[in-house]
Every structure is written in structure tokens, then in C-alpha cells.
Design a protein around this motif. Structure first.
Motif, PDB file in Angstrom:
ATOM      1  N   LEU A  31      11.535   0.885  -6.777  1.00 56.62           N
ATOM      2  CA  LEU A  31      10.349   0.642  -5.972  1.00 56.62           C
ATOM      3  C   LEU A  31      10.744   0.587  -4.499  1.00 56.62           C
ATOM      4  N   LYS A  32      10.010   1.288  -3.644  1.00 60.66           N
ATOM      5  CA  LYS A  32      10.413   1.470  -2.254  1.00 60.66           C
ATOM      6  C   LYS A  32      10.491   0.169  -1.455  1.00 60.66           C
ATOM      7  N   SER A  33       9.782  -0.865  -1.873  1.00 58.53           N
ATOM      8  CA  SER A  33       9.848  -2.120  -1.136  1.00 58.53           C
ATOM      9  C   SER A  33      11.177  -2.829  -1.322  1.00 58.53           C
ATOM     10  N   ILE A  34      11.954  -2.467  -2.347  1.00 60.07           N
ATOM     11  CA  ILE A  34      13.302  -3.012  -2.534  1.00 60.07           C
ATOM     12  C   ILE A  34      14.235  -2.202  -1.646  1.00 60.07           C
ATOM     13  N   GLN A  35      14.644  -2.775  -0.540  1.00 63.42           N
ATOM     14  CA  GLN A  35      15.335  -1.972   0.463  1.00 63.42           C
ATOM     15  C   GLN A  35      16.788  -1.687   0.119  1.00 63.42           C
ATOM     16  N   SER A  36      17.519  -2.694  -0.337  1.00 63.28           N
ATOM     17  CA  SER A  36      18.925  -2.476  -0.673  1.00 63.28           C
ATOM     18  C   SER A  36      19.329  -3.123  -1.991  1.00 63.28           C
ATOM     19  N   GLY A  37      18.477  -3.967  -2.564  1.00 65.32           N
ATOM     20  CA  GLY A  37      18.829  -4.768  -3.726  1.00 65.32           C
ATOM     21  C   GLY A  37      18.996  -3.974  -5.011  1.00 65.32           C
ATOM     22  N   ILE A  38      19.723  -4.584  -5.948  1.00 61.75           N
ATOM     23  CA  ILE A  38      19.881  -4.012  -7.284  1.00 61.75           C
ATOM     24  C   ILE A  38      18.699  -4.489  -8.121  1.00 61.75           C
ATOM     25  N   PRO A  39      17.820  -3.604  -8.548  1.00 60.82           N
ATOM     26  CA  PRO A  39      16.638  -4.030  -9.300  1.00 60.82           C
ATOM     27  C   PRO A  39      17.021  -4.667 -10.632  1.00 60.82           C
ATOM     28  N   LEU A  40      16.177  -5.557 -11.116  1.00 57.92           N
ATOM     29  CA  LEU A  40      16.392  -6.176 -12.423  1.00 57.92           C
ATOM     30  C   LEU A  40      16.524  -5.111 -13.503  1.00 57.92           C
ATOM     31  N   ARG A  41      15.746  -4.034 -13.407  1.00 63.25           N
ATOM     32  CA  ARG A  41      15.800  -2.968 -14.407  1.00 63.25           C
ATOM     33  C   ARG A  41      17.197  -2.370 -14.512  1.00 63.25           C
TER      34      ARG A  41
ATOM     35  N   TYR B 210       0.828  -1.203   0.000  1.00 66.27           N
ATOM     36  CA  TYR B 210       0.000   0.000   0.000  1.00 66.27           C
ATOM     37  C   TYR B 210       0.872   1.267   0.000  1.00 66.27           C
ATOM     38  N   LEU B 211       1.625   1.459   1.077  1.00 71.07           N
ATOM     39  CA  LEU B 211       2.391   2.702   1.200  1.00 71.07           C
ATOM     40  C   LEU B 211       3.593   2.727   0.251  1.00 71.07           C
ATOM     41  N   GLY B 212       4.322   1.625   0.153  1.00 71.89           N
ATOM     42  CA  GLY B 212       5.521   1.601  -0.673  1.00 71.89           C
ATOM     43  C   GLY B 212       5.236   1.934  -2.123  1.00 71.89           C
ATOM     44  N   ARG B 213       4.178   1.360  -2.654  1.00 70.33           N
ATOM     45  CA  ARG B 213       3.836   1.648  -4.045  1.00 70.33           C
ATOM     46  C   ARG B 213       3.350   3.077  -4.213  1.00 70.33           C
ATOM     47  N   LYS B 214       2.597   3.588  -3.231  1.00 72.63           N
ATOM     48  CA  LYS B 214       2.137   4.970  -3.318  1.00 72.63           C
ATOM     49  C   LYS B 214       3.317   5.939  -3.259  1.00 72.63           C
ATOM     50  N   ILE B 215       4.260   5.687  -2.360  1.00 73.61           N
ATOM     51  CA  ILE B 215       5.439   6.555  -2.272  1.00 73.61           C
ATOM     52  C   ILE B 215       6.232   6.509  -3.570  1.00 73.61           C
ATOM     53  N   THR B 216       6.361   5.319  -4.140  1.00 75.24           N
ATOM     54  CA  THR B 216       7.067   5.188  -5.417  1.00 75.24           C
ATOM     55  C   THR B 216       6.374   5.997  -6.500  1.00 75.24           C
ATOM     56  N   SER B 217       5.043   5.943  -6.519  1.00 74.46           N
ATOM     57  CA  SER B 217       4.277   6.720  -7.488  1.00 74.46           C
ATOM     58  C   SER B 217       4.533   8.217  -7.303  1.00 74.46           C
ATOM     59  N   MET B 218       4.504   8.663  -6.051  1.00 75.93           N
ATOM     60  CA  MET B 218       4.742  10.075  -5.758  1.00 75.93           C
ATOM     61  C   MET B 218       6.147  10.490  -6.174  1.00 75.93           C
ATOM     62  N   GLU B 219       7.119   9.666  -5.805  1.00 80.78           N
ATOM     63  CA  GLU B 219       8.514  10.007  -6.099  1.00 80.78           C
ATOM     64  C   GLU B 219       8.770  10.051  -7.592  1.00 80.78           C
ATOM     65  N   ARG B 220       8.328   9.025  -8.301  1.00 77.88           N
ATOM     66  CA  ARG B 220       8.570   8.986  -9.741  1.00 77.88           C
ATOM     67  C   ARG B 220       7.885  10.150 -10.442  1.00 77.88           C
ATOM     68  N   THR B 221       6.660  10.459 -10.041  1.00 81.34           N
ATOM     69  CA  THR B 221       5.940  11.568 -10.670  1.00 81.34           C
ATOM     70  C   THR B 221       6.643  12.894 -10.411  1.00 81.34           C
ATOM     71  N   ARG B 222       7.071  13.108  -9.179  1.00 81.37           N
ATOM     72  CA  ARG B 222       7.740  14.365  -8.836  1.00 81.37           C
ATOM     73  C   ARG B 222       9.069  14.510  -9.569  1.00 81.37           C
ATOM     74  N   LEU B 223       9.856  13.434  -9.596  1.00 81.67           N
ATOM     75  CA  LEU B 223      11.158  13.516 -10.250  1.00 81.67           C
ATOM     76  C   LEU B 223      11.013  13.711 -11.756  1.00 81.67           C
ATOM     77  N   LEU B 224      10.103  12.977 -12.366  1.00 82.97           N
ATOM     78  CA  LEU B 224       9.911  13.123 -13.811  1.00 82.97           C
ATOM     79  C   LEU B 224       9.376  14.511 -14.153  1.00 82.97           C
ATOM     80  N   THR B 225       8.514  15.037 -13.284  1.00 83.98           N
ATOM     81  CA  THR B 225       8.006  16.399 -13.496  1.00 83.98           C
ATOM     82  C   THR B 225       9.138  17.422 -13.420  1.00 83.98           C
ATOM     83  N   ALA B 226      10.018  17.248 -12.434  1.00 90.25           N
ATOM     84  CA  ALA B 226      11.143  18.171 -12.283  1.00 90.25           C
ATOM     85  C   ALA B 226      12.086  18.082 -13.485  1.00 90.25           C
ATOM     86  N   ILE B 227      12.294  16.877 -13.990  1.00 91.02           N
ATOM     87  CA  ILE B 227      13.149  16.712 -15.171  1.00 91.02           C
ATOM     88  C   ILE B 227      12.511  17.384 -16.386  1.00 91.02           C
TER      89      ILE B 227
END
Length: 387
Positions: free
Chosen positions: A296-306, A230-247
Motif C-alpha cells: 500500500l502506497k501510504s507505507i513509505q518504507s516499512g515492512i508490511p505485516l503481510r 484518497y490518492l495512495g489507495r487509488k494508486i495502489t489499486s491501479m498498481e495492483r490491477t496493472r501488475l496482476l493483469t500483466a502476470i
């Protein structure tokens, strides 16, 4: 040497099968519609029937499945699983402790959390990528839309995965508390505290408006579910939207967004729609001057596949900080990370105008992925660990 491969539409299936064959194994594919079920009589019968027909030295799957774990335990064969999803609630199944299991996680913090509570059937492994093959074809047969100054490939979690909207009816206190927690987490890189701050009264309110039950098949906590899904995905959505908007504001029309929601509008950002993982995404990575990774915020320290895919395609990677990178890669030599929005914008500006340095970093990252994180080496390391 026969192995059983659980066949489902996973990333890397073809490359994994090829690697196992290269290692001298004979691979038998097994598919069943109930592979994701925690309990399925039909799956059990089909799995046991497969065991009667051939002797296997181990069973393998991408991600971990309790029904498969049950089958391997009944038939006394090792089950090797490599998990690339996060969050991943099946990890909290009671079946995880079966002695036939050997489950590899790509997020060291998640691995340590489970290891430190006594789970001995889990291990740590970064994710593999078939870099040589990807890079060989990534710059061929692509179209103009794959050529980018800056690219971001990923979900903004405003589609079906937005569980946070189910919390619309929480009381005002809980709403204010969650808003404050999410804003605080957005400012912190390298440490996830969401599970720690969900107090009992907050959890009970979340449970009231969006009930959850583990059906007695697992030990996942309410903190884990609400913090990550719930929260992790919402925070990720907020962060990605804000950063992409700033870019978009600082670099108008130079950022291409490849995402599921074709209708999403961010000022001065080109929404290109979906990029197919197998046929188009490598071309985007190889032909972008800068590839962004916003984890994604639920990935705490790992290197994402992407991130591994970007480097495996020979692309320049600019990512948020994830501690596991430092175990295998050198910052500013193999990849670049940013500390906050302003740092991200400054580094985009710098590397757009320093082509030679940018290309050298991309090449260094590619070489390390190719040599140290290919499928054969990854699988050999895994099997060496458990034998």
C-alpha cells in the motif's frame, strides 16, 4: 506484574497475550465499544473503574487510541502501543505527546517524520510474527485452493475503501493534475512524494468536493489525508490491477488472487475470494511457489505485516522495494524484490523454474523471522527501549 490489554478484533491478539504471559506478566483484557472514539465519557468512566480495581504496570494495545491515552494519562500509567495500520490518522491526535505514551511505528519514514518535528513519545519497531507456530500448521489441513504457483492476497481497493471516487466532481485542471501525479508516483519505487505535490489550489478543490475536518482534536494536515486516504489507495489499486493483469497475460491461469471482491475479473487470473487471516491465509503462503507483496502506497518504507506473515509461514516472498527490509533481511538471500513490472515478470519466471534456490530463500527468510521477529523478542525490545 499486571498489564491491561485493550481488547478489540486485532491481528495477533492471541499471540501477543501468550507472549506477555510467557514473559511473566498477568494479562487483564479490557474492551469497550468506544475504544476508537477520540472523546467518550462512557469509555472514560469504564476505564477509570478498571483502574480502581487493580494496579497495572502498563497498558498495551495494537494501534494507538486517543481515548486510551487519555485514560492512561489520568491514571498515571504507561501506555505502550504498537501500530500496524497505515495510514493511521489517530497518530496526529493532540494526545500523542502525553508523557505516558510509548508508541511504536513499523514504518521508519513515518517515525522519522514525527520524531523530527519533536515528538518524543514515538519509537520504531518492525512487526512481530509467530513464525514457528504458523509454519508448523501451515502445510496441514489445507485444501486444493491453497496450492498456488503464484498468489496475491490483498485488497484491490475497489470496494468501500475507494475514497478517490468521492472526487468525481473536481474541475478538469485538478483531474488532469491528479492523474499526472498518480502516473508519476506509479513509476517511483522507494519514495513517496504525494503530500509534497498537493498545492494549495489543488487542496482547496479537493476540500470543496470532499470536505474533511479534524474536529480540532488532531493536527493531521489536508495533505496527509488526501495523499494517503484518497490518492495512495487509488494508486495502489491501479498498481495492483496493472501488475496482476500483466502476470495473467504472461503466466495464464497460474496466479490465484485472494481478495474481498469475488466479482472482480482479471483475464487469466483466478479470483478465489477471501482467504481468512487466521484459518486459511498461512496455508496459502506456505503452499505458494511465489507469494507477491505489492505494498500500500501510504507505507513509505516499512515492512508490511503481510510480508512478515509470508516469511513467517515459510513462504517465498517477492515484493516491491521497501527500505526497511534492508535493516533486517538480505535481498536474494531472505527475500526478493522487484524494481518495476518487467523485473517482476522476469523474476517470477526465474524463480518458478529454480525450485532449489527459491526454497533456500524461503527457508532463510523464515529462520530470520522466527529468531529475530517473534512476539517475545519484539516486546522485550520495546520494553527495553522505554525503561
Amino acid at each position: 506484574m499486571n498489564i491491561l490489554f485493550i481488547d478489540w478484533p486485532c491481528f495477533g491478539k492471541t499471540d501477543a497475550v501468550s507472549a506477555f504471559k510467557q514473559m511473566g506478566y498477568k494479562v487483564t483484557m479490557f474492551s469497550h465499544k468506544d475504544y476508537q472514539e477520540r472523546i467518550s465519557t462512557a469509555f472514560n468512566q469504564a476505564f477509570d473503574e478498571m483502574m480502581k480495581n487493580k494496579k497495572f504496570i502498563f497498558c498495551f494495545s495494537f494501534n494507538y487510541y486517543p481515548a486510551v491515552a487519555e485514560g492512561c494519562k489520568r491514571n498515571e500509567i504507561p501506555y505502550v502501543a504498537l501500530v500496524y495500520d497505515s495510514p493511521y490518522v489517530p497518530l496526529y491526535s493532540y494526545t500523542l505527546i502525553y508523557p505516558t505514551n510509548h508508541v511504536f511505528l513499523f514504518d521508519k519514514q513515518e517515525y522519522l517524520k514525527l520524531k523530527n518535528i519533536g515528538i518524543s513519545t514515538i519509537y520504531y519497531s518492525p512487526l512481530p510474527v509467530k513464525a514457528a507456530a504458523i509454519a508448523k500448521t501451515a502445510k496441514k489441513n489445507f485444501n486444493q485452493r491453497c496450492i498456488c504457483d503464484i498468489s496475491f492476497v490483498g485488497s484491490l481497493y475497489n470496494e468501500a475503501h475507494n475514497f478517490y471516487d468521492r472526487l468525481a466532481d473536481v474541475n478538469d485542471y485538478t483531474r488532469g493534475y491528479l492523474d499526472a501525479v498518480m502516473e508519476a508516483q506509479l513509476k517511483i519505487y522507494g519514495y513517496n512524494f504525494l503530500e509534497e505535490v498537493l498545492t494549495e489550489d489543488i487542496l482547496q478543490e479537493l476540500l470543496r468536493v470532499s470536505p474533511y475536518s479534524n474536529d480540532k482534536y488532531g493536527v493531521e494536515t489536508l495533505e496527509y489525508i488526501y495523499a494517503n486516504y484518497y490518492l495512495g489507495r487509488k494508486i495502489t489499486s491501479m498498481e495492483r490491477t496493472r501488475l496482476l493483469t500483466a502476470i495473467g497475460e504472461r503466466f495464464p491461469d497460474r496466479l490465484k488472487l485472494f481478495t474481498l471482491n469475488r466479482e472482480l475479473l482479471i483475464p487469466h487470473v483466478q479470483n478465489m475470494g477471501t482467504a481468512d487471516y487466521f484459518t486459511e491465509m498461512p496455508h496459502v503462503f506456505a503452499n505458494s511457489k511465489i507469494n507477491l507483496n505489492i505494498t500500500l502506497k501510504s507505507i513509505q518504507s516499512g515492512i508490511p505485516l503481510r510480508a512478515m506473515d509470508i516469511m513467517g509461514a515459510g513462504g517465498f516472498l517477492l515484493t516491491n522495494f521497501q527500505a526497511d527490509f534492508l535493516d533486517y533481511f538480505s535481498p536474494d538471500e531472505d527475500f526478493v524484490y522487484y524494481n518495476d513490472c518487467n523485473d517482476l515478470l522476469d523474476k517470477i519466471e526465474y524463480y518458478l523454474s529454480h525450485e532449489k534456490e527459491r526454497k533456500e530463500i524461503a527457508q532463510n527468510g523464515y529462520q530470520k523471522v522466527k529468531e529475530n521477529h517473534n512476539f517475545v523478542k519484539c516486546f522485550k525490545n520495546m520494553l527495553d527501549t522505554i525503561t
